[in-house]
Design a protein around this motif. Structure first.
Motif: not given
Ligand code: ZN
Ligand code: ADP
Length: 429
Positions: A254, A309, A311, A313
């Motif tokens: 990122h 992603c 996650c 983000r």
């Molecule tokens: Zn990520």
């Protein structure tokens, strides 16, 4: 606590809005420096014409040569007495360039590193050993202040002295380490020599970066130490570590878009490449007051990874750096990146932890010689076994780089080991 700071889960619109405001600010701030006052005026740029992130494309590029020509302080926007620290690039590709920081700059940098480490799963209760060189190299103090900001017990071990590193890892029950990947491989063989199993330590996370390395090297490091290893990208011109970092999903790094405006351009035409394609990464600082840099040509080749992603983000991910545009080897008219060679070597179980690529000229012919360390258990007396291994390596290399390289098998520990970034290519032509 999934995120370290609020901006990590900002959505696209918010990130673009912040970028627009900060870009305008950065351009305004930059006009206070001797270098940018001239450069922006020449390009006919007025601060009033920069209002949104997209306006970045109207601005001129900055190159490493610009930094060298204005060495040391031509890009400062304030008197030197406002600066509190200075760093320099490691000088891998020529004369070092110098970056000055105000205390606000250091403060935002530490925040970025803390955020990055947190994204890789590091927490305040971790014990953190920083095995990077301290001094002008940003991997030392840069990571150090981030780790302290996060609240880790931080051990400034510095580079080298492997036996002492291992002792500290054990004595202080270190759970997270920051280490250059080539050194992580080397340290693994020191563990072997000492008869200590690295997996018996408390280590669970390694932060690896500062030099190009292949996925195969990451896997080796994870296997040697029984850890998760996360890729960390940065360069001193953009502070240092904390520019782009892998999260726990390990699927690209990122790039913190609230602090850096990133573009990927074709290094020849300087036009943006189509989304998802490889080109040169160009970065603009958005949160630096002492020495802002606009559209810096990093010479690092990568691509934006399309898609989201897991996650959550939004900050764009960049792919593993293939190499610097000036790392490319041209041999017999074929373009080769050292990482292609590494990928092949590190996927061969008999191959040890170190290698070097030598380019030689034999008469009118250029040739590549690859010296590879072989693991002790395979370094046998039997000539035929070794020859077969040599041929296997040469064959696999040929499939990847389309060139027949000479392969020298050498004993573990016999190739030169650098303290900092590994020197993988020696051009003797
Ligand atoms: Zn990520
Ligand atoms: P130098 O340019 O002299 O090596 P720096 O210490 O500023 O000085 O190094 C920054 C460079 O290191 C980057 O531009 C890039 O080429 C390389 N680098 C840093 N992190 C990574 C990484 N994770 N993967 C590949 N290359 C990296």
């Amino acid at each position: 606590m999934k995120y370290y700071d609020r901006i990590e889960f900002a959505d696209q619109d918010e990130i673009r809005r912040i970028q627009g405001i900060r870009l305008k600010n950065t351009v305004y701030q930059a006009t206070a420096s001797r270098f940018y006052r001239g450069k922006l005026a020449m390009a006919g740029i007025r601060v009033s014409s920069v209002n949104q992130a997209e306006d970045i494309t109207s601005l001129p590029f900055t190159t490493k040569e610009d930094l060298r020509a204005n060495y040391p302080d031509g890009l400062l926007t304030m008197p030197v007495d406002r600066m509190v620290r200075l760093h320099a690039s490691s000088g891998t590709t020529g004369a070092a360039t110098v970056i000055y920081h105000t205390s606000n700059d250091l403060n935002s940098w530490a925040g970025l590193v803390a955020r990055s480490m947190h994204a890789a799963g590091v927490r305040s209760w971790d014990v953190f050993q920083n095995m990077s060189g301290y001094g002008l190299f940003t991997g030392g103090l840069g990571i150090h202040y981030g780790a302290e900001r996060l609240g880790c017990l931080t051990i400034p071990a510095g580079a080298g002295n492997s036996k002492r590193q291992i002792k500290m890892l054990k004595d202080f029950k270190v759970t997270v380490a920051h280490i250059i990947p080539s050194y992580a491989l080397h340290l693994g063989s020191v563990f072997d020599d000492l008869g200590i199993n690295p997996r018996s330590l408390q280590l669970k996370i390694m932060l690896i970066g500062a030099e190009p390395h292949s996925e195969e090297v990451r896997r080796r490091i994870e296997a040697i130490y029984g850890v998760k290893a996360y890729n960390s990208y940065g360069l001193s011109e953009m502070n240092g570590p904390g520019v782009a970092f892998e999260c726990e999903a390990q699927s690209g790094m990122h790039l913190w878009e609230d602090s850096y405006l990133a573009e990927i351009v074709d290094p020849k035409t300087l036009e943006p490449v189509p989304d998802g394609e490889v080109g040169e990464l160009v970065l603009t600082t958005l949160c630096r007051e002492g020495m802002p840099i606009i559209r810096y040509r990093t010479r690092d080749l990568t691509r934006f990874i399309p898609g989201d992603c897991p996650c959550g983000r939004i900050h764009k991910r960049i792919d593993r750096i293939t190499g610097r545009s000036d790392d490319m080897i041209v041999l017999k008219g074929v373009n080769i990146y050292p990482m292609q060679v590494e990928k092949v070597l590190m996927s061969i179980p008999e191959v040890g932890q170190n290698y070097v690529i030598e380019l030689e000229r034999k008469g009118y012919l250029d040739q590549m010689r690859v010296k590879v360390e072989i693991r002790d258990e395979f370094f046998v007396e039997d000539m035929r076994t070794l020859q077969a291994l040599q041929q296997k390596i040469a064959g696999l290399l040929r499939e990847e780089i389309l060139i027949t390289a000479k392969v020298d098998l050498v004993e573990h520990g016999s190739l030169p080991k650098n303290q900092g970034k590994a020197v993988r290519v020696v051009d003797k032509r």
